[in-house]
Design a protein around this motif. Structure first.
Motif, short mmCIF file in Angstrom:
data_model
loop_
_atom_site.label_atom_id
_atom_site.label_comp_id
_atom_site.label_asym_id
_atom_site.label_seq_id
_atom_site.Cartn_x
_atom_site.Cartn_y
_atom_site.Cartn_z
N LEU A 103 0.83 -1.19 0.00
CA LEU A 103 0.00 0.00 0.00
C LEU A 103 0.87 1.25 0.00
CD1 LEU A 103 -2.91 1.16 0.33
CD2 LEU A 103 -2.53 1.04 2.81
N PHE A 105 0.63 5.87 -0.79
CA PHE A 105 -0.22 7.05 -0.96
C PHE A 105 0.52 8.10 -1.78
CE2 PHE A 105 -1.79 5.05 2.89
CZ PHE A 105 -3.16 5.13 2.74
N ARG A 131 -14.25 9.78 0.43
CA ARG A 131 -13.97 9.18 -0.88
C ARG A 131 -14.58 9.99 -2.01
NH1 ARG A 131 -15.23 2.88 -1.28
NH2 ARG A 131 -14.56 3.11 -3.45
N ALA A 144 -4.83 6.46 -2.66
CA ALA A 144 -4.28 5.19 -2.17
C ALA A 144 -4.12 4.27 -3.36
CB ALA A 144 -5.22 4.57 -1.13
N TYR A 145 -2.95 3.72 -3.52
CA TYR A 145 -2.70 2.80 -4.63
C TYR A 145 -1.79 1.68 -4.15
CZ TYR A 145 1.93 4.99 -5.20
OH TYR A 145 3.21 5.46 -4.98
N TYR A 146 -1.64 0.66 -5.00
CA TYR A 146 -0.76 -0.43 -4.60
C TYR A 146 0.39 -0.58 -5.59
CZ TYR A 146 -3.19 -3.42 -8.06
OH TYR A 146 -3.72 -3.95 -9.22
N TRP A 201 -0.69 -4.92 1.04
CA TRP A 201 -2.03 -4.83 0.47
C TRP A 201 -2.35 -6.18 -0.17
CZ3 TRP A 201 -6.42 -2.48 0.75
CH2 TRP A 201 -7.37 -2.64 -0.27
N LEU A 221 -9.39 3.83 4.34
CA LEU A 221 -7.98 3.53 4.08
C LEU A 221 -7.08 4.74 4.24
CD1 LEU A 221 -6.61 0.87 3.35
CD2 LEU A 221 -6.79 1.50 0.93
N TRP A 222 -7.63 5.94 4.02
CA TRP A 222 -6.86 7.17 4.16
C TRP A 222 -6.27 7.35 5.55
CZ3 TRP A 222 -8.83 10.65 7.77
CH2 TRP A 222 -10.17 10.45 8.15
N ASP A 225 -2.49 6.93 5.97
CA ASP A 225 -1.54 7.94 5.50
C ASP A 225 -0.96 8.69 6.70
OD1 ASP A 225 -0.31 9.54 3.30
OD2 ASP A 225 -1.49 11.14 4.24
#
Length: 300
Positions: A103, A105, A131, A144-146, A201, A221-222, A225
């Protein structure tokens, strides 16, 4: 009066060359002469025969035959090197679903190939984040990305471990199942892990989180961060990872070993301290529930 049980002396037996039959026999006789009672057949760097292929299995057969002759115990070491779970590269080759994911950011669309791996996007203010649709991402949005490591695997995904068992444990069973429980005593797993350098993740996470906590993981999920870090959410997230890892890897392997009259042993990645455990395995103690011989690395 209770009879005193003789101590077992088990050693790693490294396969790191061509492993000629005559030399194997000589070395195993020498180990037995020195009081060794059993060994783990351990593929290591420098191996010159194809891992888990016919030649490898033939060498393993010789080890089993010699162990039977000399009264030694054989243990399967479940990987070509370590950490366990990738079957010498076969499992990550199945594609991104099976590969390790972490995971991350960013502000705005992530650079490079991260743009196609967006998990969720958020608009943030003083009261936190909410969101937004991915198509509404701006330069100020929290994304958020992987990321992906193509060399290792997602052990939180149940099918990854199923493939690992099918291509490793079941191959041994087909050829050597008749020796399970007497000559071949168990399976050693070495440093299976979520990872030590990132927050893991998994595609398994959203469904599990909804079932466990009754809410949408992506809405929260934020909170992982650093700018908006929430300790309570972080605790739930790491407990989720530990449970997925424990159920899908440790329990699945432990159950397979028990069903096949083998002990499950080995050790997990980075058990050294609580901080390293959290990222690597989510806390190592719950994994020991599925090992008949729990282990820990003790180097130097």
């Amino acid at each position: 009066m209770m009879e005193k049980r003789a101590a077992e002396v088990l050693v790693f037996y490294s396969f790191n060359g061509s492993m000629e039959n005559g030399e194997l026999k000589r070395q195993l006789r020498e180990l037995a002469a020195q009081g060794v009672t059993g060994f783990f057949v351990h593929a290591r760097a420098g191996l010159e025969i194809p891992y888990m292929q016919q030649e490898w299995l033939d060498r393993f057969q010789l080890c089993v035959d010699m162990a039977q002759e000399l009264g030694l115990a054989v243990y399967i070491y479940d990987e070509n090197g370590w950490p366990s779970g990738f079957c010498g590269g076969e499992i990550p080759a199945l594609g991104e679903t099976f590969q390790y994911k972490y995971l991350a950011f960013s502000r705005g669309v992530p650079a490079g190939d991260g743009s196609c791996r967006v998990i969720a996007a958020y608009a943030c203010g003083e009261d936190g984040c909410h969101r937004i649709p991915v198509e509404h991402i701006t330069e100020s949005s929290l994304v958020a990305y992987y990321g992906v490591d193509e060399n290792y695997v997602d052990l939180l995904y149940r099918d990854t471990v199923k493939e690992f068992i099918e291509r490793t444990h079941e191959v041994y069973k087909k050829r050597f199942g008749q020796y399970f429980g007497h000559v071949i005593k168990g399976v050693f797993t070495d440093e299976p892990q979520m990872r030590c350098d990132h927050i893991t993740w998994s595609f398994s996470a959203p469904d599990f989180y909804r079932e466990a906590y009754g809410s949408d993981l992506l809405d929260e999920l934020w909170k992982l961060d650093t700018a908006y870090f929430d300790e309570a959410f972080s605790d739930r997230y790491m407990r989720m990872l530990n449970t997925l890892f424990r159920q899908n890897f440790s329990q699945q392997l432990g159950d397979w070993c028990a069903e096949n009259h083998l002990v499950f042993t080995g050790h997990y990645g980075a058990e050294d301290g609580l901080k390293s455990q959290i990222l690597s395995n989510g806390g190592v103690m719950p994994h020991y529930l599925y090992e008949q011989i729990p282990g820990i690395d003790h180097l130097g």
